[in-house]
Design an enzyme around this catalytic site. Structure first.
Site, PDB file in Angstrom:
ATOM      1  CG  HIS A 101      84.334   2.635  97.510  1.00 12.79           C
ATOM      2  ND1 HIS A 101      83.279   3.159  96.779  1.00 12.79           N
ATOM      3  CD2 HIS A 101      85.450   3.197  96.979  1.00 12.79           C
ATOM      4  CE1 HIS A 101      83.748   3.984  95.861  1.00 12.79           C
ATOM      5  NE2 HIS A 101      85.058   4.030  95.957  1.00 12.79           N
ATOM      6  CG  ASP A 236      79.900   3.055  97.752  1.00 18.19           C
ATOM      7  OD1 ASP A 236      80.388   3.210  98.895  1.00 18.19           O
ATOM      8  OD2 ASP A 236      80.575   2.729  96.767  1.00 18.19           O
ATOM      9  CB  SER A 661      85.163   7.430  95.205  1.00 15.46           C
ATOM     10  OG  SER A 661      84.953   6.413  94.280  1.00 15.46           O
TER      11      SER A 661
HETATM   12  N1  ARG Z   1      84.614   0.767  91.024  1.00 18.88           N
HETATM   13  C1  ARG Z   1      84.636   1.687  92.117  1.00 18.88           C
HETATM   14  C2  ARG Z   1      85.995   2.374  92.194  1.00 18.88           C
HETATM   15  O1  ARG Z   1      86.732   2.356  91.267  1.00 18.88           O
HETATM   16  C3  ARG Z   1      84.248   1.041  93.393  1.00 18.88           C
HETATM   17  C4  ARG Z   1      85.250   0.090  93.968  1.00 18.88           C
HETATM   18  C5  ARG Z   1      84.875  -0.484  95.292  1.00 18.88           C
HETATM   19  N2  ARG Z   1      83.907  -1.547  95.192  1.00 18.88           N
HETATM   20  C6  ARG Z   1      84.211  -2.860  94.892  1.00 18.88           C
HETATM   21  N3  ARG Z   1      83.238  -3.719  94.771  1.00 18.88           N
HETATM   22  N4  ARG Z   1      85.440  -3.298  94.724  1.00 18.88           N
HETATM   23  O2  ARG Z   1      86.651   2.578  93.165  1.00 18.88           O
HETATM   24  N1  GLU Z   2      85.152   4.122  92.514  1.00 15.81           N
HETATM   25  C1  GLU Z   2      86.053   5.147  92.046  1.00 15.81           C
HETATM   26  C2  GLU Z   2      86.827   5.797  93.188  1.00 15.81           C
HETATM   27  O1  GLU Z   2      87.091   5.169  94.179  1.00 15.81           O
HETATM   28  C3  GLU Z   2      85.292   6.129  91.267  1.00 15.81           C
HETATM   29  C4  GLU Z   2      84.878   5.462  90.052  1.00 15.81           C
HETATM   30  C5  GLU Z   2      85.671   5.981  88.884  1.00 15.81           C
HETATM   31  O2  GLU Z   2      86.794   5.536  88.659  1.00 15.81           O
HETATM   32  O3  GLU Z   2      85.061   6.836  88.249  1.00 15.81           O
HETATM   33  O4  GLU Z   2      87.303   6.915  93.080  1.00 15.81           O
END
Ligand code: ARG
Ligand code: GLU
Length: 729
Positions: A101, A236, A661
């Site tokens: 991502h 991921d 991330s």
């Molecule tokens: N929750 C993760 C973050 O905060 C992954 C986000 C990307 N994935 C998604 N399905 N939107 O960035």
């Molecule tokens: N998915 C998050 C990012 O893009 C990390 C998840 C979180 O917020 O801990 O940094």
């Protein structure tokens, strides 16, 4: 003084060597592992408390192994990836690993209908096939040094602009003390709400090429349904490579550039993880607010989050309806939907977590204790802090909410109004910089707009407009009108605007922007959507934003004092400076958790779970034939767990946030065992209130990454480039 407890632990550890009748006493003082978790620590200051805590948790690393400016250390293998995420070097030839991502935009930019790398994945067969990404950078941290004393010299009796002036001069002086090489930059960054300052020297590399990415059915498996959730089954990850000039220095993209030779790279461990194992996550967390007063948390849970959630929910429901009935809209809105859904879902989990862990009550109890000590010790300067917070947060809540509504409705969700906001900026360019600048901006604007309209459906947007403007109006309008009447009003307004505005198509926008300049602005100002948008843009700049910042400045000043006061009043508590997008380290253990009564979540997920979740043809849960085949043949190479299953993800107690991330997860020896990518829903409140009982970060198991590269993609040349180790065996 905060080391006091640790000296006790150390004493306990050395005592326990001689088995005496003191056993009982010792047991009472057994180090509380839970208390040692949580916190995002500054890598240049690990000696002492952090080093000890890590070793008690199982680490074999010294502070200098992790951060050293005189010799290569682990920090030399960690980079900030393109300003937002984290990445790490995993070979002697500059190969870097980050999340799928995080690389998503780059993977998308190389994709076309014929070569759909998002759907099918991408694997460069050799260096010559690796794909350059103009504009992408990775940032190394050369050094970090606490320069608080220098920055505050001569500021003791100053306030306001005078204070700012002296501090600014001090900043410049501090920066000048460093001999920077051609490619290095130095910044002085404020930490701990302005109580501390660090000088950070960084170095950017600018030729970054895409090396490999799994298909989205692996990299984004589970998509939004599984996002922020455990058990999780996504791979991921994506791979890039840093290129340098012939002298290993940063350089703009050139065919002559060669793979970067790192000072240090991370060996990859194939040992795998077990519950209780030490884990260290090293990266660039964006923002936390761990030291807010109870009144602020109360406001987030009971006032701010509910409305933001409701607005996004309304918008998502409309998008979802259209996406389900129209294949084209599904593709057009997939990425927008994911973007809006990400924080919508996070806020829900955050509020629930804060409520379930009684975060507000706990903070209140702490504040009672704080006030008691302040009173007893006669710390007059802190006497009214909490009462002042209560007063200031009243106003702050109102202005923040008003601004949140604007941001959610005008900026985030109604695309046409977002466009008018951008056009408003364009009009300012003409006013402030004249015709030539305007013409230039206009050309880039139109170029960008092409991309926007490719994924734009006015019918979807009109319905979102009607619903969200109604909600906005119902919250703030002073006109008395029935609920139904207000709904009708915005429905009609939407119909009128979307029918009359030229801005709903690219051709319409172009017809406005390509007249001669006098006419452009006249035409623009005649447009129905623009007229409405302009009034909201002015409201933002003249009203909402200034009110917000006036209030925020007061809160920030108080928070600075409160943060300092807490450290004085509770000298035995562990304090880490809130995250601020600088390099930090967090340690913990691999651990399951109890999300609710009677349920225990295991810490490791397996490929079996991917097959369990498989829904043929589904855009979130499809599984490719190749992966199914590998699963059914149990063709896992050397990467299976001791139970012969193929591990996918695992969770731990590391304190992470957005920006982490792509951060590496290291074992006790500094080898890579995983890749951080998310947090569990019940624990997303860790940005305000880390709780080792339910806050968990989610990581891809390094063995799954190796398995996908090796067995799934057949990119064995990349495996050969890495150094695989198994220190436990
Ligand atoms: N929750 C993760 C973050 O905060 C992954 C986000 C990307 N994935 C998604 N399905 N939107 O960035
Ligand atoms: N998915 C998050 C990012 O893009 C990390 C998840 C979180 O917020 O801990 O940094």
């Amino acid at each position: 003084m905060k080391f006091l407890k640790l000296f006790l632990f150390i004493a306990v550890i050395s005592l326990s060597a001689c088995k005496t009748a003191q056993n009982i006493v010792e047991q009472a003082q057994e180090p509380n592992l839970k208390e040692m978790q949580g916190g995002m620590w500054v890598p240049s200051e690990l000696e002492g408390m952090n080093e000890m805590e890590m070793q008690i948790l199982g680490s074999k690393l010294s502070a200098k192994d992790i951060y050293d400016t005189d010799a290569p250390s682990i920090k030399d293998a960690i980079v900030q990836f393109n300003g937002g995420c984290t990445a790490e070097i995993i070979s002697g030839q500059g190969l870097i690993l980050t999340n799928h991502h995080c690389g998503y935009g780059a993977i998308q930019s190389h994709s076309s209908v014929e070569n759909d790398y998002l759907t099918d994945g991408f694997w460069a067969k050799d260096l010559s096939k690796e794909l350059p990404n103009p504009g992408m950078v990775v940032t190394f941290v050369v050094s970090m040094e606490n320069v608080t004393e220098q920055i505050l010299t001569g500021t003791e009796s100053l306030m306001g602009p005078e204070l700012e002036k002296v501090m600014q001069a001090n900043r410049e002086k501090v920066k000048k003390q460093y001999n920077l090489s051609r490619d290095q930059k130095a910044v002085v960054k404020s930490f701990d709400h302005g109580n501390q300052f660090y000088l950070i020297v960084t170095e950017d590399y600018k030729d970054i090429r895409l090396v490999g990415a799994p298909p989205s059915s692996i990299g984004k498996f589970g998509a939004d349904t599984d996002n922020w959730m455990w058990p999780r089954h996504s791979g991921d990850f994506s791979l890039f490579r840093i290129y340098a000039d012939k002298n290993n220095n940063p350089a703009e993209y050139s065919e002559d550039n060669v793979p970067y030779k790192p000072k240090h790279f991370l060996p990859v461990s194939t040992d795998g993880v077990a519950e209780g194992d030490f884990t260290l996550v090293f990266g660039f967390p964006g923002r936390t607010d761990e030291y807010l007063p109870a009144v602020a948390i109360d406001q987030i849970v009971n006032k701010l989050n509910p409305d933001k959630i409701a607005l996004r929910e309304a918008s998502l429901a409309i998008m979802d309806k259209y996406m389900r009935s129209d294949e084209k809209i599904k593709i057009q809105y997939a990425s927008k939907f994911a973007g809006i859904a990400n924080y919508w879902k996070k806020w829900i989990g955050e509020s629930q977590g804060l409520t379930q862990t009684n975060a507000i009550e706990k903070k209140r109890a702490q504040e009672v204790e704080f006030q008691k000590i302040v009173n007893e010790e006669g710390l007059v300067e802190y006497q009214n802090l909490l009462a002042d917070f209560d007063k200031l947060y009243q106003e702050y809540g109102e202005v923040t909410q008003a601004r949140d509504y604007w941001i959610e409705v005008i900026y985030r969700n109604v695309e046409l109004l977002n466009l008018t906001f951008q056009l408003y900026q364009l009009e300012r360019v003409f006013e402030q910089k004249g015709q030539e600048a305007f013409d230039q901006e206009k050309t880039t604007f139109l170029k960008r707009a092409k991309g926007f309209y490719k994924n734009y459906n006015p019918q979807v947007d009109q319905e979102i407009f009607a619903k969200l403007m109604y909600m906005y109006d119902a919250k703030y309008a002073t006109t008395k009108i029935s609920e139904q009447g207000r709904k009708e009003k915005w429905k009609n307004e939407a119909a009128k605007i979307y029918k009359n505005s030229k801005l709903t198509t690219y051709e319409g926008l172009e017809s406005i922007l390509n007249g001669n300049n006098k006419n452009v602005l006249q035409e623009l100002n005649k447009d129905a959507a623009y007229q409405l948008g302009e009034s909201y843009a002015e409201k933002f700049y003249n009203e909402l934003n200034p009110a917000y910042y006036t209030s925020k400045d007061k809160i920030d000043a108080l928070q600075k004092t409160y943060s300092k006061a807490m450290q004085e009043v509770f000298p035995n508590r562990r304090f880490f400076p809130d995250a601020n997008s600088t390099l930090r380290l967090t340690y913990g253990q691999v651990k399951g958790y109890e999300p609710r009564d009677g349920v225990y979540y295991m810490p490791v997920s397996y490929l079996d779970g991917v097959i369990e979740k498989y829904v043929p043809g589904d855009y979130e849960f499809d599984v490719s034939e190749k992966l199914q085949e590998l699963y059914h043949k149990k063709d896992f190479g050397n990467y299976a767990d001791t139970n012969a299953k193929m591990p996918v993800d695992f969770i731990g107690t590391n304190h992470t946030t957005g920006g982490n991330s792509g951060s590496p997860v290291l074992d006790a020896y500094g080898n890579l065992i995983g890749l951080n990518f998310d947090r569990v829903w019940e624990g997303t409140m860790s940005d305000y209130n880390y709780d080792a009982d339910i806050c968990r970060n989610i990581m891809v198991d390094a063995r799954y990454i190796l398995f996908i590269i090796d067995k799934y993609a057949g990119a064995t040349h990349l495996i050969d480039e890495m150094t695989l180790v198994n220190p436990k065996k």
